[in-house]
Design a protein around this motif. Structure first.
Motif, mmCIF file in Angstrom:
data_model
loop_
_atom_site.group_PDB
_atom_site.id
_atom_site.type_symbol
_atom_site.label_atom_id
_atom_site.label_comp_id
_atom_site.label_asym_id
_atom_site.label_seq_id
_atom_site.Cartn_x
_atom_site.Cartn_y
_atom_site.Cartn_z
ATOM 1 N N LYS A 304 4.347 -3.188 -48.719
ATOM 2 C CA LYS A 304 3.052 -3.334 -49.372
ATOM 3 C C LYS A 304 2.720 -2.125 -50.237
ATOM 4 C CE LYS A 304 -0.331 -4.771 -46.844
ATOM 5 N NZ LYS A 304 -1.232 -4.780 -45.671
ATOM 6 N N ALA A 305 3.002 -0.930 -49.716
ATOM 7 C CA ALA A 305 2.734 0.275 -50.493
ATOM 8 C C ALA A 305 3.590 0.309 -51.757
ATOM 9 C CB ALA A 305 2.993 1.510 -49.634
ATOM 10 N N TYR A 306 4.842 -0.073 -51.620
ATOM 11 C CA TYR A 306 5.762 -0.094 -52.764
ATOM 12 C C TYR A 306 5.317 -1.130 -53.794
ATOM 13 C CZ TYR A 306 10.237 -0.453 -55.294
ATOM 14 O OH TYR A 306 11.212 -0.467 -56.263
ATOM 15 N N ALA A 307 4.969 -2.333 -53.326
ATOM 16 C CA ALA A 307 4.548 -3.392 -54.234
ATOM 17 C C ALA A 307 3.272 -3.004 -54.977
ATOM 18 C CB ALA A 307 4.333 -4.692 -53.462
ATOM 19 N N ALA A 308 2.352 -2.330 -54.286
ATOM 20 C CA ALA A 308 1.111 -1.897 -54.939
ATOM 21 C C ALA A 308 1.401 -0.923 -56.076
ATOM 22 C CB ALA A 308 0.179 -1.261 -53.918
ATOM 23 N N SER A 309 2.395 -0.072 -55.885
ATOM 24 C CA SER A 309 2.740 0.885 -56.940
ATOM 25 C C SER A 309 3.408 0.207 -58.124
ATOM 26 C CB SER A 309 3.671 1.970 -56.378
ATOM 27 O OG SER A 309 4.968 1.440 -56.100
ATOM 28 N N ARG A 310 3.937 -1.012 -57.907
ATOM 29 C CA ARG A 310 4.604 -1.757 -58.979
ATOM 30 C C ARG A 310 3.648 -2.729 -59.677
ATOM 31 N NH1 ARG A 310 9.804 -0.154 -60.074
ATOM 32 N NH2 ARG A 310 10.555 -2.303 -60.339
ATOM 33 N N HIS A 311 2.431 -2.849 -59.153
ATOM 34 C CA HIS A 311 1.389 -3.680 -59.773
ATOM 35 C C HIS A 311 1.834 -5.128 -59.996
ATOM 36 C CE1 HIS A 311 -0.920 -0.034 -60.306
ATOM 37 N NE2 HIS A 311 0.081 0.510 -60.987
ATOM 38 N N GLY A 312 2.372 -5.727 -58.939
ATOM 39 C CA GLY A 312 2.733 -7.137 -59.005
ATOM 40 C C GLY A 312 3.802 -7.427 -60.025
ATOM 41 N N ALA A 313 4.956 -6.846 -59.842
ATOM 42 C CA ALA A 313 6.027 -6.946 -60.833
ATOM 43 C C ALA A 313 6.808 -8.251 -60.750
ATOM 44 C CB ALA A 313 6.981 -5.754 -60.666
ATOM 45 N N GLY A 314 6.426 -9.171 -59.869
ATOM 46 C CA GLY A 314 7.136 -10.426 -59.749
ATOM 47 C C GLY A 314 8.515 -10.284 -59.141
ATOM 48 N N GLU A 315 8.732 -9.219 -58.383
ATOM 49 C CA GLU A 315 10.045 -8.963 -57.796
ATOM 50 C C GLU A 315 10.172 -9.670 -56.447
ATOM 51 O OE1 GLU A 315 11.187 -4.692 -59.788
ATOM 52 O OE2 GLU A 315 10.086 -4.644 -57.896
ATOM 53 N N THR A 316 11.365 -9.581 -55.873
ATOM 54 C CA THR A 316 11.634 -10.174 -54.571
ATOM 55 C C THR A 316 11.988 -9.077 -53.581
ATOM 56 O OG1 THR A 316 12.439 -12.239 -55.547
ATOM 57 C CG2 THR A 316 13.092 -11.784 -53.278
ATOM 58 N N TYR A 317 11.258 -9.050 -52.480
ATOM 59 C CA TYR A 317 11.454 -8.024 -51.460
ATOM 60 C C TYR A 317 11.713 -8.686 -50.103
ATOM 61 C CZ TYR A 317 8.741 -5.411 -54.966
ATOM 62 O OH TYR A 317 8.271 -4.862 -56.127
ATOM 63 N N ALA A 318 12.480 -8.010 -49.277
ATOM 64 C CA ALA A 318 12.681 -8.442 -47.889
ATOM 65 C C ALA A 318 12.332 -7.284 -46.964
ATOM 66 C CB ALA A 318 14.122 -8.887 -47.660
ATOM 67 N N ALA A 319 11.703 -7.596 -45.857
ATOM 68 C CA ALA A 319 11.339 -6.580 -44.867
ATOM 69 C C ALA A 319 11.790 -7.050 -43.491
ATOM 70 C CB ALA A 319 9.834 -6.329 -44.859
ATOM 71 N N VAL A 320 12.329 -6.131 -42.715
ATOM 72 C CA VAL A 320 12.774 -6.446 -41.357
ATOM 73 C C VAL A 320 11.598 -6.305 -40.401
ATOM 74 C CG1 VAL A 320 14.356 -5.876 -39.490
ATOM 75 C CG2 VAL A 320 15.093 -5.620 -41.877
#
Length: 524
Positions: A304-320
């Protein structure tokens, strides 16, 4: 650490081909299952990215740890199995070892910190049965490890390290193997929790060999960030203390082998605080209907912290989502702190004049916002000090609220990021007051909907001074408040009609023995 240094730490496994062979040959599915990789729809929509959750909470021991533990134990020689094994663990590794011991018919001694959640201690004993002996020692994993090392020498047993072992790392790496098989499409970053580093070391090694373009980002609690500090200083550090909220990753020193592998393959490490972890726990629950333990939600908090810094870049992330062994009694704390961690609650200490009309001006400054908490006890003849929590949508709204209070000439102290206030002081506002004469104490219930408390406050009779007020939104469909009102004796019948006119269920608590002992200043 370069390849030569890694070779020194593990001569036979200095190259990625050797690691790949170990990972592919890892024997984990005797006890483990291939867990699902699920889309988190609500979190994805909010972050403007596709969020995938690797559900290791679905394992038989509700954690990924059994993969590495079993892979190590099943590879022991008959002689080593006969001598038995010993392990140190904050809980999840212990459960993996216990299950492995019972499956393989092998005696195991498991040393756990005395601070380990009781749910984990009970689970270890239940999983291992007659094959497992549990020893409680110290306050952290490092303390338990020291005791395990001593017992290992004394009893001539094989130590099953929770993270700094080639077989353990290879077993944990099978999590990454599953993710890449389950999601062969676009994957911009993979977020992994870090304690001692076994999970991320194995996963990063595998992913960088197969899909080197995928970023591997570790996540640590800000008060247990041994790996982050080690990578920053380019040497393994030893923390003097570790936080115990995320107990599963509370490690004072990371492993030599895990550090070397992380230095080679991990792109970044993000630190998150307790409030962010609590918010991530709620996010996982809302999307997966599973409640992870604090360490189990670390990766989501970092994502979430990383995505917030990217301002909704439309990327795909996975978290364990690495584990779900949570003590039930922690849920109240988690629920309270999740709102702050999501920046959905602002907490203020507001000082208003102790005079007629100031309370209405306070309510006007709140507008239509929902109050999440309200604590007040009369203590000063000229000023009223209020502890208030307010539901917000952004940090900007929090700043606007503070400005609105100041526009009314109220004193404002923003406590949203104040650990002492959130953990302790909010519960300590009260006590006897010589100013609280003619006080009646009432408990009310009202429908819990936006603005309900503000409307309730606005309906309070202006002729009776509020001397005590306590409210906390508990997430139920009705709100509960405790209010003290100063009503002269000759106006008690008028007060009774006022209460009846409110139409809310209520109860007179003025004769409650605890109130008499702790709060009441004079006979009622």
């Amino acid at each position: 650490m370069n390849a030569a240094a890694l070779a020194t730490a593990s001569p036979a496994l200095a190259d990625d081909h050797a690691w790949l062979r170990r990972i592919l040959e890892a024997r984990v599915y005797d006890v483990a299952r291939e867990t699902s990789l699920d889309v988190a729809p609500a979190l994805s929509e909010r972050l403007g990215a596709t969020v995938l959750l690797k559900r290791e909470d679905q394992q038989p021991v509700h954690s990924f740890k059994l993969r590495g533990a079993y892979n190590k134990m099943v590879g022991l020689s008959p002689q080593e199995r006969a001598r038995g094994v010993i392990a140190a663990s904050a809980g999840n590794h212990a459960q993996g070892v216990a299950l492995g011991a019972a499956r393989l018919g092998m005696h195991a001694v498991i040393v756990m910190p005395a601070t380990a959640p009781q749910v984990k201690v009970d689970a270890v004993r239940q999983l291992g049965g007659e094959w497992v002996e549990v020893v409680l020692a110290g306050d952290s994993y490092s303390d338990a490890q020291a005791e395990a090392n001593r017992l290992c020498q004394a009893r001539d047993m094989t130590f099953v390290h929770p993270f700094d072992d080639e077989a353990v790392i290879a077993g944990q790496a099978t999590v990454a193997m599953e993710i890449l098989r389950q999601h062969p499409g676009r994957l911009d970053a993979l977020f992994v929790p870090i304690g001692g580093g076994g999970l991320i070391a194995g996963m990063a090694t595998y992913v960088k060999a197969i899909r080197p373009e995928v970023k591997i980002i570790g996540v640590q609690a800000i008060d247990s960030d041994a790996m982050a500090q080690s990578l920053d200083t380019k040497a393994r550090v030893v923390l003097h203390e570790v936080g115990l909220f995320a107990d599963g990753t509370a490690v004072k020193q990371v492993g030599a082998l895990t550090y070397a592998l992380c230095q080679r393959h991990v792109d970044a490490v993000i630190r998150v605080d307790t409030d962010a972890i609590c918010a991530a726990m709620r996010d996982v629950f809302q999307d997966a209907r599973s409640v992870p333990e604090p360490s189990g939600a670390l990766a989501v908090a970092g994502l979430k912290a990383y995505a917030a810094s990217r301002h909704g870049a439309g990327e795909t992330y996975a978290a364990v989502v690495s584990g779900a062994n949570l003590n039930f009694d922690r849920l109240r704390f988690v629920a309270e702190r999740a709102e702050v961690g999501e920046q959905r609650e602002a907490v203020f200490a507001v000082t208003i004049p102790e005079e007629r009309g100031s309370f209405r001006r306070f309510c006007a400054a709140l507008g239509d916002r929902s109050i999440t908490e309200f604590n007040y006890r009369i203590s000063d003849a000229s000023q009223a000090h209020i502890f208030v929590g307010i539901q917000i949508r952004s940090r900007e709204e929090r700043e606007a609220l503070a400005a609105a209070f100041r526009a009314q000439s109220f004193g404002v102290l923003d406590l949203t990021d104040d650990e002492l206030a959130k953990l302790h002081l909010r519960h300590m506002i009260g006590g006897r007051s010589a100013l609280a004469h003619d006080e009646l104490l009432y408990r009310f219930e009202f429908p819990e909907r936006p603005g309900a408390l503000t409307r309730f406050l606005a309906r309070m009779h202006p002729d009776w001074n509020i001397s005590l007020f306590h409210y906390r939104n508990q997430g139920a469909d009705y709100g509960r408040i405790l209010v003290g009102l100063q009503v002269p004796r000759h106006e008690r019948s008028l007060f009774a009609r006022f209460v009846e006119g409110l139409g809310y269920p209520c109860r007179d608590e003025s004769m409650h023995p605890a109130y008499a002992l702790l709060l009441r200043s004079e006979p009622t």
